[in-house]
Design a protein around this motif. Structure first.
Motif, PDB file in Angstrom:
ATOM      1  N   TRP A  47       6.118   3.383   5.223  1.00 36.48           N
ATOM      2  CA  TRP A  47       4.610   2.915   4.667  1.00 36.48           C
ATOM      3  C   TRP A  47       4.461   4.170   5.898  1.00 36.48           C
ATOM      4  O   TRP A  47       3.685   5.200   5.134  1.00 36.48           O
ATOM      5  CB  TRP A  47       4.127   1.573   5.228  1.00 36.48           C
ATOM      6  CG  TRP A  47       2.489   1.584   6.141  1.00 36.48           C
ATOM      7  CD1 TRP A  47       1.932   1.401   4.742  1.00 36.48           C
ATOM      8  CD2 TRP A  47       2.362   1.936   7.184  1.00 36.48           C
ATOM      9  NE1 TRP A  47       0.647   1.143   5.040  1.00 36.48           N
ATOM     10  CE2 TRP A  47       0.995   2.423   6.062  1.00 36.48           C
ATOM     11  CE3 TRP A  47       2.548   3.188   7.814  1.00 36.48           C
ATOM     12  CZ2 TRP A  47      -0.247   1.860   7.473  1.00 36.48           C
ATOM     13  CZ3 TRP A  47       1.346   3.061   8.624  1.00 36.48           C
ATOM     14  CH2 TRP A  47      -0.100   3.202   8.573  1.00 36.48           C
ATOM     15  N   VAL A  62      -7.197   2.901  -1.972  1.00 38.04           N
ATOM     16  CA  VAL A  62      -6.610   1.380  -1.342  1.00 38.04           C
ATOM     17  C   VAL A  62      -6.199   2.080  -0.048  1.00 38.04           C
ATOM     18  O   VAL A  62      -6.374   3.240   0.999  1.00 38.04           O
ATOM     19  CB  VAL A  62      -4.773   2.032  -1.658  1.00 38.04           C
ATOM     20  CG1 VAL A  62      -4.091   0.471  -1.184  1.00 38.04           C
ATOM     21  CG2 VAL A  62      -4.675   1.528  -3.369  1.00 38.04           C
ATOM     22  N   TRP A  64      -4.853   0.928   3.234  1.00 35.99           N
ATOM     23  CA  TRP A  64      -3.446   1.806   3.373  1.00 35.99           C
ATOM     24  C   TRP A  64      -3.224   0.919   4.763  1.00 35.99           C
ATOM     25  O   TRP A  64      -1.336   0.648   4.497  1.00 35.99           O
ATOM     26  CB  TRP A  64      -3.460   2.782   3.139  1.00 35.99           C
ATOM     27  CG  TRP A  64      -1.275   3.474   3.386  1.00 35.99           C
ATOM     28  CD1 TRP A  64      -0.430   3.757   4.556  1.00 35.99           C
ATOM     29  CD2 TRP A  64      -0.599   2.987   2.463  1.00 35.99           C
ATOM     30  NE1 TRP A  64       0.793   3.751   3.461  1.00 35.99           N
ATOM     31  CE2 TRP A  64       0.897   3.452   2.315  1.00 35.99           C
ATOM     32  CE3 TRP A  64      -0.664   1.971   0.910  1.00 35.99           C
ATOM     33  CZ2 TRP A  64       1.785   3.073   1.354  1.00 35.99           C
ATOM     34  CZ3 TRP A  64       0.498   2.443   0.583  1.00 35.99           C
ATOM     35  CH2 TRP A  64       1.758   3.075   0.235  1.00 35.99           C
ATOM     36  N   ILE A  67      -2.299  -2.395   3.151  1.00 41.31           N
ATOM     37  CA  ILE A  67      -1.167  -3.021   3.229  1.00 41.31           C
ATOM     38  C   ILE A  67      -0.235  -2.745   4.247  1.00 41.31           C
ATOM     39  O   ILE A  67       1.082  -4.027   4.078  1.00 41.31           O
ATOM     40  CB  ILE A  67      -0.716  -1.433   2.603  1.00 41.31           C
ATOM     41  CG1 ILE A  67      -1.468  -1.400   0.743  1.00 41.31           C
ATOM     42  CG2 ILE A  67       0.386  -1.884   1.911  1.00 41.31           C
ATOM     43  CD1 ILE A  67      -1.440  -3.038   0.213  1.00 41.31           C
ATOM     44  N   GLU A  70       0.076  -6.348   5.140  1.00 43.12           N
ATOM     45  CA  GLU A  70       0.360  -7.299   4.905  1.00 43.12           C
ATOM     46  C   GLU A  70       2.171  -7.680   4.660  1.00 43.12           C
ATOM     47  O   GLU A  70       2.666  -8.799   5.168  1.00 43.12           O
ATOM     48  CB  GLU A  70      -0.215  -7.397   2.884  1.00 43.12           C
ATOM     49  CG  GLU A  70       0.425  -7.988   2.304  1.00 43.12           C
ATOM     50  CD  GLU A  70       0.119  -7.635   0.785  1.00 43.12           C
ATOM     51  OE1 GLU A  70       0.128  -8.147  -0.336  1.00 43.12           O
ATOM     52  OE2 GLU A  70      -1.402  -6.653   0.321  1.00 43.12           O
ATOM     53  N   TYR A  71       2.603  -5.873   4.249  1.00 44.45           N
ATOM     54  CA  TYR A  71       4.431  -5.918   4.074  1.00 44.45           C
ATOM     55  C   TYR A  71       5.475  -6.354   5.291  1.00 44.45           C
ATOM     56  O   TYR A  71       6.107  -6.687   5.031  1.00 44.45           O
ATOM     57  CB  TYR A  71       4.106  -4.918   3.179  1.00 44.45           C
ATOM     58  CG  TYR A  71       3.836  -5.084   2.288  1.00 44.45           C
ATOM     59  CD1 TYR A  71       4.827  -5.119   0.665  1.00 44.45           C
ATOM     60  CD2 TYR A  71       2.965  -4.900   1.226  1.00 44.45           C
ATOM     61  CE1 TYR A  71       5.047  -5.727  -0.422  1.00 44.45           C
ATOM     62  CE2 TYR A  71       2.489  -5.158  -0.020  1.00 44.45           C
ATOM     63  CZ  TYR A  71       3.289  -5.336  -0.709  1.00 44.45           C
ATOM     64  OH  TYR A  71       3.191  -5.585  -1.926  1.00 44.45           O
ATOM     65  N   GLU A  88       6.173  -2.874  -4.604  1.00 43.60           N
ATOM     66  CA  GLU A  88       5.474  -3.301  -5.020  1.00 43.60           C
ATOM     67  C   GLU A  88       4.232  -2.882  -3.898  1.00 43.60           C
ATOM     68  O   GLU A  88       3.154  -2.548  -4.400  1.00 43.60           O
ATOM     69  CB  GLU A  88       5.418  -4.414  -4.124  1.00 43.60           C
ATOM     70  CG  GLU A  88       6.052  -5.768  -5.541  1.00 43.60           C
ATOM     71  CD  GLU A  88       6.251  -7.083  -4.693  1.00 43.60           C
ATOM     72  OE1 GLU A  88       6.100  -7.151  -3.313  1.00 43.60           O
ATOM     73  OE2 GLU A  88       7.038  -7.987  -5.358  1.00 43.60           O
ATOM     74  N   MET A  89       4.990  -2.281  -2.570  1.00 39.34           N
ATOM     75  CA  MET A  89       3.915  -1.486  -2.226  1.00 39.34           C
ATOM     76  C   MET A  89       3.057  -0.488  -2.482  1.00 39.34           C
ATOM     77  O   MET A  89       2.018   0.112  -2.582  1.00 39.34           O
ATOM     78  CB  MET A  89       4.104  -1.333  -0.628  1.00 39.34           C
ATOM     79  CG  MET A  89       3.476  -0.684   0.653  1.00 39.34           C
ATOM     80  SD  MET A  89       4.281  -0.652   2.371  1.00 39.34           S
ATOM     81  CE  MET A  89       5.765   0.598   1.766  1.00 39.34           C
ATOM     82  N   GLU A  91       3.257   0.597  -6.409  1.00 36.54           N
ATOM     83  CA  GLU A  91       2.645   0.583  -7.268  1.00 36.54           C
ATOM     84  C   GLU A  91       1.377   0.125  -6.988  1.00 36.54           C
ATOM     85  O   GLU A  91       0.951   0.825  -7.534  1.00 36.54           O
ATOM     86  CB  GLU A  91       2.828  -0.984  -7.865  1.00 36.54           C
ATOM     87  CG  GLU A  91       4.640  -0.412  -8.485  1.00 36.54           C
ATOM     88  CD  GLU A  91       5.184  -1.539  -9.222  1.00 36.54           C
ATOM     89  OE1 GLU A  91       3.999  -3.427  -8.748  1.00 36.54           O
ATOM     90  OE2 GLU A  91       6.147  -1.964  -9.624  1.00 36.54           O
ATOM     91  N   LYS A  92       1.262  -0.003  -5.104  1.00 34.81           N
ATOM     92  CA  LYS A  92      -0.370  -0.349  -5.235  1.00 34.81           C
ATOM     93  C   LYS A  92      -1.189   0.448  -5.256  1.00 34.81           C
ATOM     94  O   LYS A  92      -2.291   0.953  -5.572  1.00 34.81           O
ATOM     95  CB  LYS A  92      -0.657  -0.787  -3.660  1.00 34.81           C
ATOM     96  CG  LYS A  92       0.110  -2.581  -4.159  1.00 34.81           C
ATOM     97  CD  LYS A  92      -0.404  -3.194  -2.689  1.00 34.81           C
ATOM     98  CE  LYS A  92      -0.027  -4.223  -3.221  1.00 34.81           C
ATOM     99  NZ  LYS A  92      -0.737  -5.364  -4.203  1.00 34.81           N
ATOM    100  N   ASN A  94      -1.419   2.990  -7.378  1.00 36.67           N
ATOM    101  CA  ASN A  94      -1.014   3.194  -8.786  1.00 36.67           C
ATOM    102  C   ASN A  94      -0.865   4.907  -9.357  1.00 36.67           C
ATOM    103  O   ASN A  94      -1.641   6.029  -9.756  1.00 36.67           O
ATOM    104  CB  ASN A  94      -2.922   2.916  -9.350  1.00 36.67           C
ATOM    105  CG  ASN A  94      -2.670   3.763 -10.898  1.00 36.67           C
ATOM    106  OD1 ASN A  94      -1.902   2.909 -11.450  1.00 36.67           O
ATOM    107  ND2 ASN A  94      -3.404   3.328 -10.606  1.00 36.67           N
TER     108      ASN A  94
END
Length: 443
Positions: A47, A62, A64, A67, A70-71, A88-89, A91-92, A94
């Motif tokens: 991150w 996004v 960030w 994120i 969350e993670y 997963e992180m 992928e957000k 894109n």
């Protein structure tokens, strides 16, 4: 900041289906603050790297910070849990070119740049818009090339397993395997699905091959560059110096189906052809990050024609764009792939790795070629029949039976005549007389 010292790679996150990876090996392994007994540390480290370096300050719209909350609020019982969360992180965002590699995948990426690999000889990426697995190009003299797989083909199944939702690393793990074993790829070409059963082999890659060609205009040098691996600059230098000793009157540089590679490799090779001028500039989220220029050490100033096609990507586009914008060469063929992004690849504390899109690059005239590509000066597309002939007998690539090469020789003759056939005492960019564009042929 010197890009050549940062372990930067450019391209479509092209992955050799043999060992992972693109573009390159100048990988900068940094000592990370990482506690191997705390998988959450890995999630936070990734991150932080994205937060500091990602090319888009909005993180592609996004949140960030959210994120992170969350993670980092999740429990992690193993590294595998952390790896899944990191993917997963990412992928957000894109962005298929910002990707996480577990230790095995990261090791594969490093192996790939050593010039030897085991696989079927494909270079893959994930299409930005459709997310499908797309072939950048097959490597010459490999199972994929001989079978007839083409640039821009989509891989929709691997041994019967659908690739929908599959990222490049997952696909590579399915396609790779021991030499002598088989894998079946289902290809989508237009509306047609085709099955290719391929046998994996060990592949040794020499990125450059060259030869002297006799023509009515005189002796010319033909150089084919297959990829910008770590040894490409040395092999290119050796090729040019050998051909200069043989007093060639001009050059054809073949970049067709070259998927790219190391950023510093494209810069080093551009300097062998350019005496003056900008080669490439890179722009990150804060503006221009770096500009690289010729260093007045060109190895030749003789007329040059460059062959490109839809499989010419990333570092190939940097080189061809620099030569075109500086009017050092005439480009012939079809529009290039259109990949103008730069990734920084770095190792993490547990042996895994992260590729992060940190910048986009611009040609000397300021063109952003991402998703568009570079338009050749002379458009000439091979018919399917012509492509088949070259695939079946690669010795015909760069021969009079290769229509694009034949056109290159014709244009080079004009360039040599325009220059008077005499080498200037000091190397200066060649004056380019652009021929009338030939309409693209489609069959």
């Amino acid at each position: 900041m010197e890009l050549t010292r940062r372990g930067l790679v450019v391209g479509a996150t092209v992955v050799m289906v043999s060992a992972v990876a693109i573009t390159g090996a100048s990988i900068h392994l940094k000592g990370q603050a990482f506690f191997q007994d705390s998988p959450k540390e890995l999630v936070d480290e990734v991150w932080q790297i994205i937060d500091r370096n990602y090319v888009d300050a909005t993180f592609n719209q996004v949140d960030w910070q959210a994120i992170r909350s969350e993670y980092l609020g999740r429990p992690y019982n193993s590294k595998e849990d952390a790896y899944k969360a990191v993917r997963e992180m990412l992928e957000k965002l894109n962005d298929p070119y910002t990707r996480f590699m577990d230790p095995r995948e990261f090791q594969n990426m490093q192996i790939d740049t050593q010039g030897e690999l085991t696989g079927v000889g494909l270079q893959l990426a994930q299409d930005e818009e459709t997310k499908k697995l797309i072939v950048i190009s097959p490597i010459e003299e490999t199972p994929a090339f001989r079978a007839g797989i083409l640039a821009k083909d989509f891989i929709v199944k691997i041994d019967g397993t659908s690739t929908e939702g599959m990222d490049v690393n997952q696909a590579v793990n399915l396609i790779r395997g021991q030499a002598g074993t088989d894998v079946t790829l289902t290809i989508l070409r237009g509306k047609q699905q085709l099955d290719f059963r391929l046998t994996r082999v060990r592949i040794e890659i020499h990125p450059v091959r060259h030869s002297l060609r006799k023509t009515p205009t005189g002796d010319i040098g033909y150089i084919r560059l297959n990829q910008f691996s770590s040894n490409a600059p040395k092999e290119m230098r050796d090729a040019i110096q050998d051909l200069e000793k043989q007093n060639v009157t001009g050059y054809v540089l073949d970049l067709r189906s070259n998927p790219g590679g190391l950023l510093n490799g494209s810069i080093d090779i551009a300097r062998m052809w350019l005496q003056d001028g900008t080669i490439v500039s890179t722009v990150n989220r804060r503006g221009e990050m770096d500009r690289q220029s010729a260093n007045k050490r060109a190895l030749t100033d003789k007329p040059l024609v460059v062959l490109v096609d839809g499989g010419s990507a990333s570092a190939s586009e940097i080189l061809s764009g620099a030569l075109q914008d500086n009017k050092r060469a005439v480009l012939i063929g079809t529009k290039t792939f259109g990949k103008g992004l730069v990734q920084s690849v770095r190792g993490l504390g547990d042996g895994s790795g992260l590729a992060v899109t940190i910048a986009k690059y611009l040609t000397p005239s300021g063109r952003d070629i991402n998703k568009h590509g570079i338009d050749p000066d002379v458009v000439l597309e091979l018919s399917e029949e012509q492509k088949l002939v070259l695939r079946k007998d690669i010795t015909k690539i760069g021969s009079p039976e290769d229509a694009q090469y034949a056109k290159a020789v014709e244009v080079l003759k004009q360039e040599i005549a325009a220059k008077g056939g005499n080498r200037a005492e000091t190397a200066v960019p060649a004056k380019t007389t652009k021929p009338t564009k030939t309409p693209a042929k489609a069959k």
